[in-house]
Design a protein around this motif. Structure first.
Motif, mmCIF file in Angstrom:
data_model
loop_
_atom_site.group_PDB
_atom_site.id
_atom_site.type_symbol
_atom_site.label_atom_id
_atom_site.label_comp_id
_atom_site.label_asym_id
_atom_site.label_seq_id
_atom_site.Cartn_x
_atom_site.Cartn_y
_atom_site.Cartn_z
ATOM 1 N N LEU A 67 9.415 -1.228 8.524
ATOM 2 C CA LEU A 67 9.591 -0.294 7.420
ATOM 3 C C LEU A 67 10.008 -1.030 6.155
ATOM 4 C CD1 LEU A 67 9.925 2.515 6.143
ATOM 5 C CD2 LEU A 67 12.252 2.546 7.055
ATOM 6 N N LEU A 68 10.947 -1.945 6.282
ATOM 7 C CA LEU A 68 11.414 -2.695 5.119
ATOM 8 C C LEU A 68 10.305 -3.567 4.550
ATOM 9 C CD1 LEU A 68 14.949 -3.723 6.427
ATOM 10 C CD2 LEU A 68 14.392 -1.900 4.804
ATOM 11 N N GLN A 69 9.499 -4.130 5.421
ATOM 12 C CA GLN A 69 8.362 -4.933 4.958
ATOM 13 C C GLN A 69 7.391 -4.066 4.155
ATOM 14 O OE1 GLN A 69 6.319 -7.513 7.847
ATOM 15 N NE2 GLN A 69 4.388 -6.719 7.097
ATOM 16 N N THR A 70 7.093 -2.883 4.667
ATOM 17 C CA THR A 70 6.195 -1.968 3.978
ATOM 18 C C THR A 70 6.773 -1.548 2.628
ATOM 19 O OG1 THR A 70 5.340 -1.127 6.075
ATOM 20 C CG2 THR A 70 4.998 0.258 4.128
ATOM 21 N N ALA A 71 8.068 -1.256 2.603
ATOM 22 C CA ALA A 71 8.720 -0.871 1.353
ATOM 23 C C ALA A 71 8.593 -1.980 0.314
ATOM 24 C CB ALA A 71 10.186 -0.539 1.607
ATOM 25 N N GLY A 72 8.839 -3.219 0.737
ATOM 26 C CA GLY A 72 8.723 -4.343 -0.187
ATOM 27 C C GLY A 72 7.309 -4.530 -0.704
ATOM 28 N N GLN A 73 6.335 -4.313 0.153
ATOM 29 C CA GLN A 73 4.935 -4.433 -0.268
ATOM 30 C C GLN A 73 4.584 -3.362 -1.299
ATOM 31 O OE1 GLN A 73 3.114 -4.152 3.596
ATOM 32 N NE2 GLN A 73 3.102 -6.375 3.913
ATOM 33 N N ILE A 74 5.092 -2.145 -1.093
ATOM 34 C CA ILE A 74 4.821 -1.073 -2.050
ATOM 35 C C ILE A 74 5.474 -1.379 -3.396
ATOM 36 C CG2 ILE A 74 5.286 1.356 -2.577
ATOM 37 C CD1 ILE A 74 5.013 1.923 0.433
ATOM 38 N N VAL A 75 6.730 -1.803 -3.367
ATOM 39 C CA VAL A 75 7.430 -2.148 -4.612
ATOM 40 C C VAL A 75 6.675 -3.246 -5.368
ATOM 41 C CG1 VAL A 75 9.529 -3.174 -5.564
ATOM 42 C CG2 VAL A 75 9.696 -1.416 -3.791
ATOM 43 N N GLY A 76 6.138 -4.217 -4.618
ATOM 44 C CA GLY A 76 5.419 -5.309 -5.257
ATOM 45 C C GLY A 76 4.050 -4.923 -5.781
ATOM 46 N N ALA A 77 3.516 -3.806 -5.294
ATOM 47 C CA ALA A 77 2.152 -3.407 -5.672
ATOM 48 C C ALA A 77 2.093 -2.534 -6.913
ATOM 49 C CB ALA A 77 1.496 -2.667 -4.503
ATOM 50 N N VAL A 78 3.228 -1.900 -7.267
ATOM 51 C CA VAL A 78 3.236 -0.975 -8.401
ATOM 52 C C VAL A 78 4.413 -1.283 -9.322
ATOM 53 C CG1 VAL A 78 2.098 0.879 -7.109
ATOM 54 C CG2 VAL A 78 4.593 0.752 -7.136
ATOM 55 N N ASP A 79 4.305 -0.832 -10.557
ATOM 56 C CA ASP A 79 5.398 -1.014 -11.517
ATOM 57 C C ASP A 79 6.287 0.219 -11.612
ATOM 58 O OD1 ASP A 79 4.595 -3.594 -12.247
ATOM 59 O OD2 ASP A 79 3.154 -2.816 -13.707
ATOM 60 N N LEU A 80 6.069 1.176 -10.743
ATOM 61 C CA LEU A 80 6.788 2.442 -10.785
ATOM 62 C C LEU A 80 8.040 2.424 -9.906
ATOM 63 C CD1 LEU A 80 3.706 4.824 -10.380
ATOM 64 C CD2 LEU A 80 4.893 4.236 -12.504
ATOM 65 N N PRO A 81 8.961 3.346 -10.143
ATOM 66 C CA PRO A 81 10.087 3.511 -9.209
ATOM 67 C C PRO A 81 9.565 3.896 -7.826
ATOM 68 C CG PRO A 81 10.470 4.721 -11.262
ATOM 69 C CD PRO A 81 9.041 4.282 -11.288
ATOM 70 N N VAL A 82 10.170 3.348 -6.796
ATOM 71 C CA VAL A 82 9.745 3.625 -5.422
ATOM 72 C C VAL A 82 10.924 4.169 -4.612
ATOM 73 C CG1 VAL A 82 8.871 2.646 -3.267
ATOM 74 C CG2 VAL A 82 7.952 1.846 -5.460
#
Length: 254
Positions: A67-82
């Motif tokens: 889950l943490l890996q996925t969260a980090g990938q999402i944060v790195g893919a967009v410039d928006l708040p996650v």
């Protein structure tokens, strides 16, 4: 570059009673980028979708590290708040939940959903216990210097299907007040769909109210009029995407 604190503050400001933040829930970096390209002001995940995309069931069956890996990938893919659906925090005791929340903050996430359902058990955590768990998350965020948006999910309206939801409003209000005092920024009440009861909840307590809208559901404008400050769509976007993919594959193989 906008930093984590700035994103957290901007995310909080998007929660406006009557002019809600509308979230099309994502489940991985690719879906988050697609939602961002559609014009979203923020990204939020749904636990069911994130787990399903990795081949797991909902209910913290997805390993925390994944889950943490996925969260980090999402944060790195967009410039928006996650904001990340953190289910029950992957722990029971407050100190364990706080430590796990600190790890989530390290991914760059600026918000989380945190539920009072006993994951893997029955019923809800007692109010006082859940308040302590929320306070531990707040303490972890304060220690990290991040104004984390804690969206306190209460499954009170999922407890007793046989009762009218009006009979559960007193408990919902009690929990909302306790969670706010413990450091929550919002109250999330999946399962509540009656517009009059939504309005009552929005008017009777101070936290911004998050309503989950499934499928076509109640119109966004009607939920806004009732006072919702946040509207999410749970696993709905995942279901729709997988249905489209299945149909596309079927056309290739027929």
């Amino acid at each position: 570059m906008v930093n984590q604190t700035d994103k957290a503050l901007a995310f909080a400001k998007l929660h406006v009673k009557g002019a809600p933040l509308v979230l099309c829930n994502a489940w991985d970096a690719g879906s988050a980028k697609a939602v961002a390209q559609g014009g979203a002001p923020a990204i939020a995940t749904g636990s069911w979708s994130v787990a399903a995309a990795q081949g797991y069931a909902d209910g913290q069956a997805l390993p925390l590290d994944l889950l943490l890996q996925t969260a980090g990938q999402i944060v790195g893919a967009v410039d928006l708040p996650v904001s990340v659906d953190f289910e029950g925090g992957y722990g029971v005791e407050a100190d364990e939940v706080g430590k796990n929340a600190a790890r989530l903050l390290e991914t760059g996430a600026i918000g989380l959903n945190f539920e009072d359902r006993i994951v893997g058990g029955d019923g809800l955590h007692p109010v006082a216990d859940q308040a302590r768990r929320i306070a531990a998350i707040r303490a972890a965020a304060d220690a990290a210097g991040v104004p984390l948006f804690i969206n306190a999910r209460s499954d009170v309206f999922f407890q007793k299907d046989s009762l009218p939801h009006a009979d559960l409003m007193e408990e919902a209000l009690t929990r909302a007040a306790a969670y706010a005092k413990a450091g929550a920024n919002g109250i999330f009440v999946p399962g509540l769909s009656d517009l009059n009861l939504i309005k009552s909840l929005c008017d009777a307590q101070s936290l911004p109210v998050n309503i989950m809208r499934m499928g076509g559901g109640t119109a966004i404008a009607d939920l806004a009029s009732a006072g919702a400050a946040r509207i999410s769509h749970g696993p709905g976007p995942y279901f729709a995407a997988m249905e489209t993919l299945t149909k596309a594959a079927a056309q290739l193989y027929q």
